[in-house]
Design a protein around this motif. Sequence first.
Motif, PDB file in Angstrom:
ATOM      1  N   TYR A   1      66.963  65.172  -6.597  1.00 36.62           N
ATOM      2  CA  TYR A   1      66.032  66.290  -6.428  1.00 36.62           C
ATOM      3  C   TYR A   1      66.759  67.617  -6.229  1.00 36.62           C
ATOM      4  CZ  TYR A   1      62.197  63.046  -6.118  1.00 36.62           C
ATOM      5  OH  TYR A   1      61.279  62.086  -6.406  1.00 36.62           O
ATOM      6  N   THR A   2      67.953  67.565  -5.625  1.00 34.05           N
ATOM      7  CA  THR A   2      68.717  68.800  -5.468  1.00 34.05           C
ATOM      8  C   THR A   2      69.146  69.347  -6.817  1.00 34.05           C
ATOM      9  OG1 THR A   2      69.506  68.021  -3.328  1.00 34.05           O
ATOM     10  CG2 THR A   2      70.721  69.838  -4.342  1.00 34.05           C
ATOM     11  N   GLY A   3      69.558  68.431  -7.728  1.00 34.67           N
ATOM     12  CA  GLY A   3      69.946  68.870  -9.061  1.00 34.67           C
ATOM     13  C   GLY A   3      68.777  69.390  -9.860  1.00 34.67           C
ATOM     14  N   LEU A   4      67.604  68.783  -9.672  1.00 40.15           N
ATOM     15  CA  LEU A   4      66.431  69.198 -10.437  1.00 40.15           C
ATOM     16  C   LEU A   4      65.960  70.577 -10.024  1.00 40.15           C
ATOM     17  CD1 LEU A   4      64.339  65.894 -10.545  1.00 40.15           C
ATOM     18  CD2 LEU A   4      65.423  67.055 -12.484  1.00 40.15           C
ATOM     19  N   PHE A   5      66.057  70.891  -8.717  1.00 43.24           N
ATOM     20  CA  PHE A   5      65.456  72.119  -8.217  1.00 43.24           C
ATOM     21  C   PHE A   5      66.493  73.186  -7.828  1.00 43.24           C
ATOM     22  CE2 PHE A   5      62.815  68.518  -6.716  1.00 43.24           C
ATOM     23  CZ  PHE A   5      61.918  68.591  -7.752  1.00 43.24           C
ATOM     24  N   SER A   6      67.720  73.045  -8.345  1.00 44.50           N
ATOM     25  CA  SER A   6      68.750  74.025  -8.020  1.00 44.50           C
ATOM     26  C   SER A   6      68.481  75.377  -8.653  1.00 44.50           C
ATOM     27  CB  SER A   6      70.122  73.505  -8.479  1.00 44.50           C
ATOM     28  OG  SER A   6      70.104  73.263  -9.887  1.00 44.50           O
TER      29      SER A   6
ATOM     30  N   GLU B   1      56.929  71.780  -2.310  1.00 45.34           N
ATOM     31  CA  GLU B   1      56.569  73.095  -1.776  1.00 45.34           C
ATOM     32  C   GLU B   1      57.179  74.215  -2.611  1.00 45.34           C
ATOM     33  OE1 GLU B   1      57.834  72.967   2.234  1.00 45.34           O
ATOM     34  OE2 GLU B   1      56.243  71.589   2.891  1.00 45.34           O
ATOM     35  N   ASN B   2      58.400  73.997  -3.091  1.00 49.38           N
ATOM     36  CA  ASN B   2      59.044  75.007  -3.923  1.00 49.38           C
ATOM     37  C   ASN B   2      58.275  75.241  -5.215  1.00 49.38           C
ATOM     38  OD1 ASN B   2      61.104  75.469  -2.098  1.00 49.38           O
ATOM     39  ND2 ASN B   2      62.465  73.941  -3.022  1.00 49.38           N
ATOM     40  N   PHE B   3      57.820  74.153  -5.847  1.00 45.05           N
ATOM     41  CA  PHE B   3      57.021  74.309  -7.063  1.00 45.05           C
ATOM     42  C   PHE B   3      55.713  75.027  -6.766  1.00 45.05           C
ATOM     43  CE2 PHE B   3      59.669  70.840  -8.848  1.00 45.05           C
ATOM     44  CZ  PHE B   3      60.005  71.442 -10.049  1.00 45.05           C
ATOM     45  N   ALA B   4      55.122  74.712  -5.614  1.00 38.46           N
ATOM     46  CA  ALA B   4      53.868  75.376  -5.244  1.00 38.46           C
ATOM     47  C   ALA B   4      54.099  76.869  -5.013  1.00 38.46           C
ATOM     48  CB  ALA B   4      53.284  74.720  -3.996  1.00 38.46           C
ATOM     49  N   LEU B   5      55.180  77.197  -4.322  1.00 37.62           N
ATOM     50  CA  LEU B   5      55.486  78.611  -4.081  1.00 37.62           C
ATOM     51  C   LEU B   5      55.782  79.343  -5.378  1.00 37.62           C
ATOM     52  CD1 LEU B   5      57.683  78.285  -0.862  1.00 37.62           C
ATOM     53  CD2 LEU B   5      55.399  79.300  -1.032  1.00 37.62           C
ATOM     54  N   LYS B   6      56.395  78.659  -6.325  1.00 42.37           N
ATOM     55  CA  LYS B   6      56.671  79.284  -7.618  1.00 42.37           C
ATOM     56  C   LYS B   6      55.377  79.641  -8.334  1.00 42.37           C
ATOM     57  CE  LYS B   6      59.359  78.579 -11.838  1.00 42.37           C
ATOM     58  NZ  LYS B   6      60.231  77.643 -12.596  1.00 42.37           N
ATOM     59  N   ALA B   7      54.376  78.741  -8.216  1.00 39.42           N
ATOM     60  CA  ALA B   7      53.075  79.043  -8.816  1.00 39.42           C
ATOM     61  C   ALA B   7      52.396  80.195  -8.094  1.00 39.42           C
ATOM     62  CB  ALA B   7      52.178  77.802  -8.782  1.00 39.42           C
TER      63      ALA B   7
END
Length: 310
Positions: free
Chosen positions: A15-20, A50-56
């Motif tokens: 997950y760290t690699g996916l969301f870096s 949460e990061n994906f949600a914040l991006k939206a």
Amino acid sequence: MNSKSLTCCLVFLLYTGLFSSTSPSSLIHVNSTTSVLNVTIPHSLSQSLENFALKALTTQHHTGALYRAILPENLSGIEVSIVRLTGKSLWNSGAKFSNVLIPARSVSVPPARRVAIVYQNLGNWSNHWYTVPGYRLIASVLGFRVLDVSDQDNVKEISLRIKNHVEISFRGLTNESDEKLLSRVRCVSFKAQTEDEEASHISRMVLPGVCYGSSHGDYSVIEPLESDKKKVESWRVWIVGFVLGFGLLGFLGIACTMVIRMLRTNKIQVMMERDADDGEVFERRWVGGSKMPSAAVTRTLPEPETGSLG
């Protein structure tokens, strides 16, 4: 390093690699893990969602509107959405989005001018992250987190102080009757923070398809495993059989006692009648052609008078 620790490390690296590529300003730095029952859920998963949600949310600026986050294909089956509210509106009206009802008079802790509520439905990932010993999940895990978004450069997860219970709705569990459903299933809640006294809590379902909670976190519906059901039914059969057997033995004991008393009474009565018949012996004499009992005649002997005649 054991296999469980190795698995957690691999998941964290994945997950760290996916969301870096996510903006560092929107990251929520949490390095610990939350232990729930017999599984360990990395905060990296919750943080990534949460990061994906914040991006939206960064591309949308309407307060009070619910936005659905776009997730990568390797997270298909999970649904994440986010809504931004003011602290005042959360206090006055609460929030009702994505099968979750947060009641009015709810306040963030610590107080925040603007909050964002992230809703997640783990879908087919539910059984992967959550297991309850002796039970199985029969519904997806639904949950929500609260973020302080007053400062976009310092987003952090906070908690809620809730006056009334949070209501989580699970639609379309089964087609069976409400009474059977309520007697069979249970609600389970998983706390979002490790400092809570209990990481999980199992409670009865009061209304069909509705669970209640006291804080933010994850919720689902469970039912006992078949083996446990059979054990419960076996214990019930043993208890019922013991009660019925004890009652039958008691009845037979009372019946036997009454029969013995009746036999004794009849025997005593027969003996008394026999003794009465045998108490006086009569001689038998032939009278005509029949032999009849005859009692001996006793003449009263005369007694001399002792007084003188006057």
